[in-house]
Design a protein around this motif. Structure first.
Motif, PDB file in Angstrom:
ATOM      1  N   ARG A  11      23.199 -14.007  11.722  1.00 20.12           N
ATOM      2  CA  ARG A  11      24.289 -13.727  10.786  1.00 20.12           C
ATOM      3  C   ARG A  11      25.483 -14.655  10.982  1.00 20.12           C
ATOM      4  N   ASN A  12      25.689 -15.127  12.201  1.00 20.94           N
ATOM      5  CA  ASN A  12      26.810 -16.042  12.441  1.00 20.94           C
ATOM      6  C   ASN A  12      26.406 -17.503  12.255  1.00 20.94           C
ATOM      7  N   LEU A  13      25.210 -17.703  11.650  1.00 18.40           N
ATOM      8  CA  LEU A  13      24.689 -19.029  11.278  1.00 18.40           C
ATOM      9  C   LEU A  13      24.263 -19.881  12.479  1.00 18.40           C
ATOM     10  N   ASP A  14      24.089 -19.267  13.640  1.00 19.66           N
ATOM     11  CA  ASP A  14      23.525 -19.994  14.780  1.00 19.66           C
ATOM     12  C   ASP A  14      22.011 -20.114  14.602  1.00 19.66           C
ATOM     13  N   TRP A  15      21.439 -21.180  15.164  1.00 21.76           N
ATOM     14  CA  TRP A  15      19.990 -21.357  15.130  1.00 21.76           C
ATOM     15  C   TRP A  15      19.336 -20.252  15.943  1.00 21.76           C
ATOM     16  N   ASN A  16      18.577 -19.427  15.289  1.00 20.04           N
ATOM     17  CA  ASN A  16      17.960 -18.278  15.952  1.00 20.04           C
ATOM     18  C   ASN A  16      16.663 -17.916  15.229  1.00 20.04           C
ATOM     19  N   PRO A  17      15.589 -18.688  15.446  1.00 21.64           N
ATOM     20  CA  PRO A  17      14.317 -18.389  14.767  1.00 21.64           C
ATOM     21  C   PRO A  17      13.752 -17.044  15.207  1.00 21.64           C
ATOM     22  N   HIS A  18      13.453 -16.208  14.241  1.00 22.64           N
ATOM     23  CA  HIS A  18      12.877 -14.904  14.555  1.00 22.64           C
ATOM     24  C   HIS A  18      12.018 -14.444  13.381  1.00 22.64           C
ATOM     25  N   CYS A  22      13.292 -22.035  24.426  1.00 27.47           N
ATOM     26  CA  CYS A  22      12.347 -21.563  23.407  1.00 27.47           C
ATOM     27  C   CYS A  22      12.865 -21.821  21.998  1.00 27.47           C
ATOM     28  N   ARG A  23      14.125 -21.462  21.751  1.00 30.85           N
ATOM     29  CA  ARG A  23      14.695 -21.690  20.420  1.00 30.85           C
ATOM     30  C   ARG A  23      14.833 -23.184  20.133  1.00 30.85           C
ATOM     31  N   ASN A  24      15.241 -23.939  21.140  1.00 27.98           N
ATOM     32  CA  ASN A  24      15.416 -25.378  20.944  1.00 27.98           C
ATOM     33  C   ASN A  24      14.091 -26.063  20.626  1.00 27.98           C
ATOM     34  N   PHE A  25      13.000 -25.569  21.214  1.00 30.65           N
ATOM     35  CA  PHE A  25      11.688 -26.157  20.950  1.00 30.65           C
ATOM     36  C   PHE A  25      11.367 -26.093  19.461  1.00 30.65           C
ATOM     37  N   PHE A  26      11.600 -24.942  18.847  1.00 33.05           N
ATOM     38  CA  PHE A  26      11.285 -24.785  17.431  1.00 33.05           C
ATOM     39  C   PHE A  26      12.313 -25.470  16.533  1.00 33.05           C
ATOM     40  N   LEU A  39       0.844  -1.186   0.000  1.00 35.07           N
ATOM     41  CA  LEU A  39       0.000   0.000   0.000  1.00 35.07           C
ATOM     42  C   LEU A  39       0.887   1.247   0.000  1.00 35.07           C
ATOM     43  N   ASP A  40       0.444   2.283  -0.650  1.00 32.95           N
ATOM     44  CA  ASP A  40       1.223   3.511  -0.746  1.00 32.95           C
ATOM     45  C   ASP A  40       1.031   4.356   0.522  1.00 32.95           C
ATOM     46  N   VAL A  41       1.503   3.789   1.643  1.00 30.09           N
ATOM     47  CA  VAL A  41       1.426   4.466   2.941  1.00 30.09           C
ATOM     48  C   VAL A  41       2.747   4.214   3.674  1.00 30.09           C
ATOM     49  N   GLU A  42       2.919   4.881   4.782  1.00 27.84           N
ATOM     50  CA  GLU A  42       4.130   4.683   5.575  1.00 27.84           C
ATOM     51  C   GLU A  42       4.115   3.297   6.222  1.00 27.84           C
ATOM     52  N   HIS A  43       5.289   2.648   6.223  1.00 25.56           N
ATOM     53  CA  HIS A  43       5.421   1.324   6.831  1.00 25.56           C
ATOM     54  C   HIS A  43       6.494   1.358   7.907  1.00 25.56           C
ATOM     55  N   ILE A  44       6.486   0.359   8.747  1.00 28.21           N
ATOM     56  CA  ILE A  44       7.498   0.228   9.794  1.00 28.21           C
ATOM     57  C   ILE A  44       7.941  -1.231   9.867  1.00 28.21           C
ATOM     58  N   HIS A  45       9.198  -1.433  10.239  1.00 31.24           N
ATOM     59  CA  HIS A  45       9.761  -2.782  10.327  1.00 31.24           C
ATOM     60  C   HIS A  45       9.921  -3.176  11.789  1.00 31.24           C
ATOM     61  N   ALA A  46       9.526  -4.382  12.116  1.00 28.25           N
ATOM     62  CA  ALA A  46       9.664  -4.895  13.488  1.00 28.25           C
ATOM     63  C   ALA A  46      10.254  -6.300  13.443  1.00 28.25           C
ATOM     64  N   THR A  47      11.040  -6.636  14.444  1.00 25.34           N
ATOM     65  CA  THR A  47      11.627  -7.967  14.567  1.00 25.34           C
ATOM     66  C   THR A  47      11.143  -8.608  15.860  1.00 25.34           C
ATOM     67  N   PHE A  48      10.628  -9.828  15.748  1.00 22.76           N
ATOM     68  CA  PHE A  48      10.152 -10.578  16.910  1.00 22.76           C
ATOM     69  C   PHE A  48      11.142 -11.721  17.165  1.00 22.76           C
ATOM     70  N   SER A  49      11.814 -11.671  18.292  1.00 28.22           N
ATOM     71  CA  SER A  49      12.846 -12.670  18.577  1.00 28.22           C
ATOM     72  C   SER A  49      12.448 -13.571  19.749  1.00 28.22           C
ATOM     73  N   LEU A  50      13.243 -14.613  19.939  1.00 30.12           N
ATOM     74  CA  LEU A  50      13.017 -15.568  21.024  1.00 30.12           C
ATOM     75  C   LEU A  50      14.227 -15.601  21.945  1.00 30.12           C
ATOM     76  N   PRO A  51      14.029 -15.834  23.236  1.00 28.78           N
ATOM     77  CA  PRO A  51      15.178 -15.952  24.144  1.00 28.78           C
ATOM     78  C   PRO A  51      15.962 -17.227  23.843  1.00 28.78           C
ATOM     79  N   ASP A  52      17.238 -17.180  24.114  1.00 29.54           N
ATOM     80  CA  ASP A  52      18.097 -18.339  23.877  1.00 29.54           C
ATOM     81  C   ASP A  52      17.725 -19.462  24.836  1.00 29.54           C
TER      82      ASP A  52
END
Length: 202
Positions: free
Chosen positions: A156-163, A111-115, A95-108
């Motif tokens: 970026r360092n190729l560690d498992w980090n689902p986000h 939680c990460r191991n579950f996924f 859409l031709d409107v203002e957008h914003i970027h957000a990142t949703f992360s998980l604690p190490d």
């Protein structure tokens, strides 16, 4: 190293087999064949012995041969093309409107191991991010908004980090279907909502 061999492909050709034997125990067995298939596709990408297209000049009869690409997103070449095409397609759909970027992360840790061991739940993680956004924006009187959600599984360092990476409209339609701009995001509400929605997935 062959001058035509890209550095990343050279590394995989010469070190993947040995490295895989040392790390494969870290991955669920049901993923082993998929990992092997993607690496094999990447290594065979552009190999003319796997198939090619030939172009012949009608004037000088010079033949130019191009090996078939693997079309795997894991491939550093094909994946880049896939990402660029995806971005161009999104550009036309936004859409031709203002957008914003957000990142949703998980604690190490847990939680990460579950996924890691429940990859099929990653799609639910994306849905949880949307629900957290929906709840938070509703607090501002926004009942309908646009969002593009993308799952990343490694850092970026190729560690498992689902986000989750999310681009969403900085505003939306109210209950009367009138567009409403917003000045800020209730980050504390969004944070708590994300934590709740994320744990519901599990």
């Amino acid at each position: 190293m062959n001058k035509n061999t890209k550095p990343l492909k050279y590394i995989f050709e010469n070190h993947f087999h040995q490295t895989w034997n040392n790390i494969k125990h870290k991955f669920p067995k049901n993923l082993h064949s998929s990992i092997w298939n993607n690496v094999s596709k990447f290594l065979d990408c552009g190999d003319i012995f796997r198939g090619y297209t030939a172009f012949k000049c009608t004037k000088c009869s010079h033949m130019h041969i191009v090996g078939f690409s693997c079309k795997s997103r894991f491939c550093s070449s094909c994946g880049k093309i896939y990402a660029e095409n995806w971005a161009l397609k999104l550009k036309d759909e936004l859409l031709d409107v203002e957008h914003i970027h957000a990142t949703f992360s998980l604690p190490d840790g847990f939680c990460r191991n579950f996924f890691f061991y429940n990859r099929h739940k990653l799609v639910d993680l994306a849905k949880a991010a949307y629900q957290a956004l929906k709840y938070s924006l509703k607090k501002l009187g926004i009942h309908s908004f646009g969002a593009i959600i993308n799952i990343h599984t490694f850092s970026r360092n190729l560690d498992w980090n689902p986000h989750i990476h999310c681009i969403f409209t900085f505003g939306g339609y109210d209950k009367n279907q009138k567009w409403k701009n917003i000045k800020t995001i209730p980050y504390q509400v969004l944070r708590k909502s994300w934590q709740k929605c994320m744990f519901v997935v599990k």
